[in-house]
Motif scaffolding. Structure first.
Motif, PDB file in Angstrom:
ATOM      1  N   GLY A  65       0.755  -1.322   0.011  1.00 33.65           N
ATOM      2  CA  GLY A  65      -0.049   0.128   0.178  1.00 33.65           C
ATOM      3  C   GLY A  65       0.874   1.232   0.081  1.00 33.65           C
ATOM      4  N   GLU A  66       2.157   1.094  -0.130  1.00 34.10           N
ATOM      5  CA  GLU A  66       2.964   2.362  -0.258  1.00 34.10           C
ATOM      6  C   GLU A  66       2.443   3.352  -1.203  1.00 34.10           C
ATOM      7  OE1 GLU A  66       5.905   4.767   1.134  1.00 34.10           O
ATOM      8  OE2 GLU A  66       5.438   2.967   2.096  1.00 34.10           O
ATOM      9  N   CYS A  67       2.176   2.721  -2.428  1.00 34.24           N
ATOM     10  CA  CYS A  67       1.710   3.674  -3.489  1.00 34.24           C
ATOM     11  C   CYS A  67       0.482   4.260  -3.127  1.00 34.24           C
ATOM     12  CB  CYS A  67       1.541   2.826  -4.637  1.00 34.24           C
ATOM     13  SG  CYS A  67       0.410   1.447  -4.527  1.00 34.24           S
ATOM     14  N   MET A  68      -0.222   3.707  -2.647  1.00 33.23           N
ATOM     15  CA  MET A  68      -1.754   4.282  -2.367  1.00 33.23           C
ATOM     16  C   MET A  68      -1.289   5.685  -1.322  1.00 33.23           C
ATOM     17  SD  MET A  68      -5.322   2.458  -1.413  1.00 33.23           S
ATOM     18  CE  MET A  68      -4.887   1.785   0.325  1.00 33.23           C
ATOM     19  N   ASP A  69      -0.214   5.275  -0.398  1.00 34.69           N
ATOM     20  CA  ASP A  69      -0.061   6.405   0.828  1.00 34.69           C
ATOM     21  C   ASP A  69       0.496   7.360   0.209  1.00 34.69           C
ATOM     22  OD1 ASP A  69      -1.031   4.497   2.791  1.00 34.69           O
ATOM     23  OD2 ASP A  69       0.781   3.841   3.286  1.00 34.69           O
ATOM     24  N   ILE A  70       1.458   7.285  -0.953  1.00 33.85           N
ATOM     25  CA  ILE A  70       2.055   8.355  -1.621  1.00 33.85           C
ATOM     26  C   ILE A  70       1.400   9.225  -2.540  1.00 33.85           C
ATOM     27  CG2 ILE A  70       3.229   6.955  -3.346  1.00 33.85           C
ATOM     28  CD1 ILE A  70       5.276   9.560  -1.180  1.00 33.85           C
ATOM     29  N   CYS A  71       0.440   8.716  -3.138  1.00 28.19           N
ATOM     30  CA  CYS A  71      -0.345   9.192  -4.399  1.00 28.19           C
ATOM     31  C   CYS A  71      -1.492  10.238  -3.601  1.00 28.19           C
ATOM     32  CB  CYS A  71      -0.828   7.965  -5.280  1.00 28.19           C
ATOM     33  SG  CYS A  71      -1.548   8.753  -6.675  1.00 28.19           S
ATOM     34  N   PRO A 121       9.783   5.036  -7.539  1.00 28.59           N
ATOM     35  CA  PRO A 121      11.091   4.658  -6.781  1.00 28.59           C
ATOM     36  C   PRO A 121      10.365   4.270  -5.354  1.00 28.59           C
ATOM     37  CG  PRO A 121      10.648   6.985  -7.097  1.00 28.59           C
ATOM     38  CD  PRO A 121       9.450   6.476  -8.032  1.00 28.59           C
ATOM     39  N   ARG A 122       9.242   4.587  -4.932  1.00 33.82           N
ATOM     40  CA  ARG A 122       8.671   4.192  -3.608  1.00 33.82           C
ATOM     41  C   ARG A 122       8.067   2.904  -3.384  1.00 33.82           C
ATOM     42  NH1 ARG A 122       7.533   8.578   0.209  1.00 33.82           N
ATOM     43  NH2 ARG A 122       6.774   6.942   1.416  1.00 33.82           N
ATOM     44  N   PRO A 148      -3.365  12.140  -5.563  1.00 39.06           N
ATOM     45  CA  PRO A 148      -4.596  12.229  -6.458  1.00 39.06           C
ATOM     46  C   PRO A 148      -5.471  10.703  -6.562  1.00 39.06           C
ATOM     47  CG  PRO A 148      -2.673  12.826  -7.607  1.00 39.06           C
ATOM     48  CD  PRO A 148      -2.279  12.224  -6.556  1.00 39.06           C
ATOM     49  N   GLY A 149      -5.057   9.927  -5.850  1.00 39.05           N
ATOM     50  CA  GLY A 149      -5.734   8.716  -5.422  1.00 39.05           C
ATOM     51  C   GLY A 149      -6.073   7.688  -6.636  1.00 39.05           C
ATOM     52  N   VAL A 150      -4.750   7.472  -7.342  1.00 45.67           N
ATOM     53  CA  VAL A 150      -4.456   6.877  -8.494  1.00 45.67           C
ATOM     54  C   VAL A 150      -4.783   4.956  -8.043  1.00 45.67           C
ATOM     55  CG1 VAL A 150      -3.182   5.840 -10.369  1.00 45.67           C
ATOM     56  CG2 VAL A 150      -3.254   8.307  -9.782  1.00 45.67           C
ATOM     57  N   PHE A 151      -4.440   4.736  -7.085  1.00 43.24           N
ATOM     58  CA  PHE A 151      -4.225   3.507  -6.635  1.00 43.24           C
ATOM     59  C   PHE A 151      -5.173   2.998  -5.589  1.00 43.24           C
ATOM     60  CE2 PHE A 151       0.224   4.913  -7.615  1.00 43.24           C
ATOM     61  CZ  PHE A 151       0.482   4.099  -8.455  1.00 43.24           C
ATOM     62  N   GLY A 152      -5.484   1.702  -5.553  1.00 42.60           N
ATOM     63  CA  GLY A 152      -6.273   1.100  -4.670  1.00 42.60           C
ATOM     64  C   GLY A 152      -6.292  -0.595  -4.422  1.00 42.60           C
ATOM     65  N   PRO A 153      -6.595  -1.127  -3.376  1.00 39.32           N
ATOM     66  CA  PRO A 153      -6.586  -2.422  -3.461  1.00 39.32           C
ATOM     67  C   PRO A 153      -7.320  -3.256  -4.478  1.00 39.32           C
ATOM     68  CG  PRO A 153      -7.932  -1.510  -1.530  1.00 39.32           C
ATOM     69  CD  PRO A 153      -7.487  -0.460  -2.230  1.00 39.32           C
ATOM     70  N   ALA A 154      -6.845  -4.386  -5.052  1.00 39.87           N
ATOM     71  CA  ALA A 154      -7.587  -5.130  -6.076  1.00 39.87           C
ATOM     72  C   ALA A 154      -8.812  -5.921  -5.329  1.00 39.87           C
ATOM     73  CB  ALA A 154      -6.454  -5.843  -6.739  1.00 39.87           C
ATOM     74  N   LEU A 155      -9.638  -6.174  -5.988  1.00 42.21           N
ATOM     75  CA  LEU A 155     -10.715  -7.098  -5.458  1.00 42.21           C
ATOM     76  C   LEU A 155     -10.481  -8.363  -5.849  1.00 42.21           C
ATOM     77  CD1 LEU A 155     -13.655  -4.854  -6.770  1.00 42.21           C
ATOM     78  CD2 LEU A 155     -12.763  -4.800  -4.343  1.00 42.21           C
ATOM     79  N   GLU A 156      -9.941  -9.068  -4.790  1.00 45.48           N
ATOM     80  CA  GLU A 156      -9.484 -10.529  -4.934  1.00 45.48           C
ATOM     81  C   GLU A 156      -9.941 -11.228  -3.709  1.00 45.48           C
ATOM     82  OE1 GLU A 156      -4.796 -10.813  -4.065  1.00 45.48           O
ATOM     83  OE2 GLU A 156      -5.127  -9.854  -5.892  1.00 45.48           O
ATOM     84  N   VAL A 157     -10.039 -12.467  -3.852  1.00 41.67           N
ATOM     85  CA  VAL A 157     -10.357 -13.152  -2.752  1.00 41.67           C
ATOM     86  C   VAL A 157      -9.242 -14.217  -2.459  1.00 41.67           C
ATOM     87  CG1 VAL A 157     -11.792 -15.076  -1.918  1.00 41.67           C
ATOM     88  CG2 VAL A 157     -12.614 -13.481  -3.447  1.00 41.67           C
ATOM     89  N   GLY A 158      -8.853 -14.283  -1.227  1.00 40.25           N
ATOM     90  CA  GLY A 158      -7.643 -15.092  -0.768  1.00 40.25           C
ATOM     91  C   GLY A 158      -7.187 -14.475   0.393  1.00 40.25           C
ATOM     92  N   ALA A 159      -5.992 -15.248   0.862  1.00 43.09           N
ATOM     93  CA  ALA A 159      -5.360 -14.995   2.261  1.00 43.09           C
ATOM     94  C   ALA A 159      -4.243 -13.973   2.116  1.00 43.09           C
ATOM     95  CB  ALA A 159      -4.601 -16.206   2.642  1.00 43.09           C
TER      96      ALA A 159
END
Length: 96
Positions: free
Chosen positions: A32-38, A73-74, A40-51
């Protein structure tokens, strides 16, 4: 004396400029480093099922600021790539 930041203007509509990151899901560790640094809100968690934590995805590609490279680079796993900036410089002009 500090100089004010130069303002930038796009030379084409944002939806016509293919500048945005790509995430390699094989390399993404879901930190989630990308989500924290961005801001404008480009990134988010993918919708996937799993552990475990979900991989990240590019949810809002056209929110990405053209020529911004803060996320690449982050990324600790090297999962994020951006297009070559030189191919997109003509889409941004400095205004005074």
């Amino acid at each position: 004396m500090t100089t004010p930041r130069q303002k930038k203007r796009l030379t084409a509509p944002r939806e016509e400029i293919a500048w945005f990151p790509v995430i390699d899901p094989e390399l993404c560790n879901g930190c989630g480093e990308c989500m924290d640094i961005c801001r404008p809100g480009v990134f988010g968690p993918a919708l996937e099922v799993g552990a475990g934590r979900p991989k990240m995805t590019v949810m809002n590609p056209f929110n990405c600021v053209v020529l911004c490279t803060r996320c690449e680079p982050r990324c600790p796993s090297g999962a994020i790539t951006l297009p070559a900036a030189a191919d997109f410089e003509h889409f941004v002009e400095l205004i005074h």
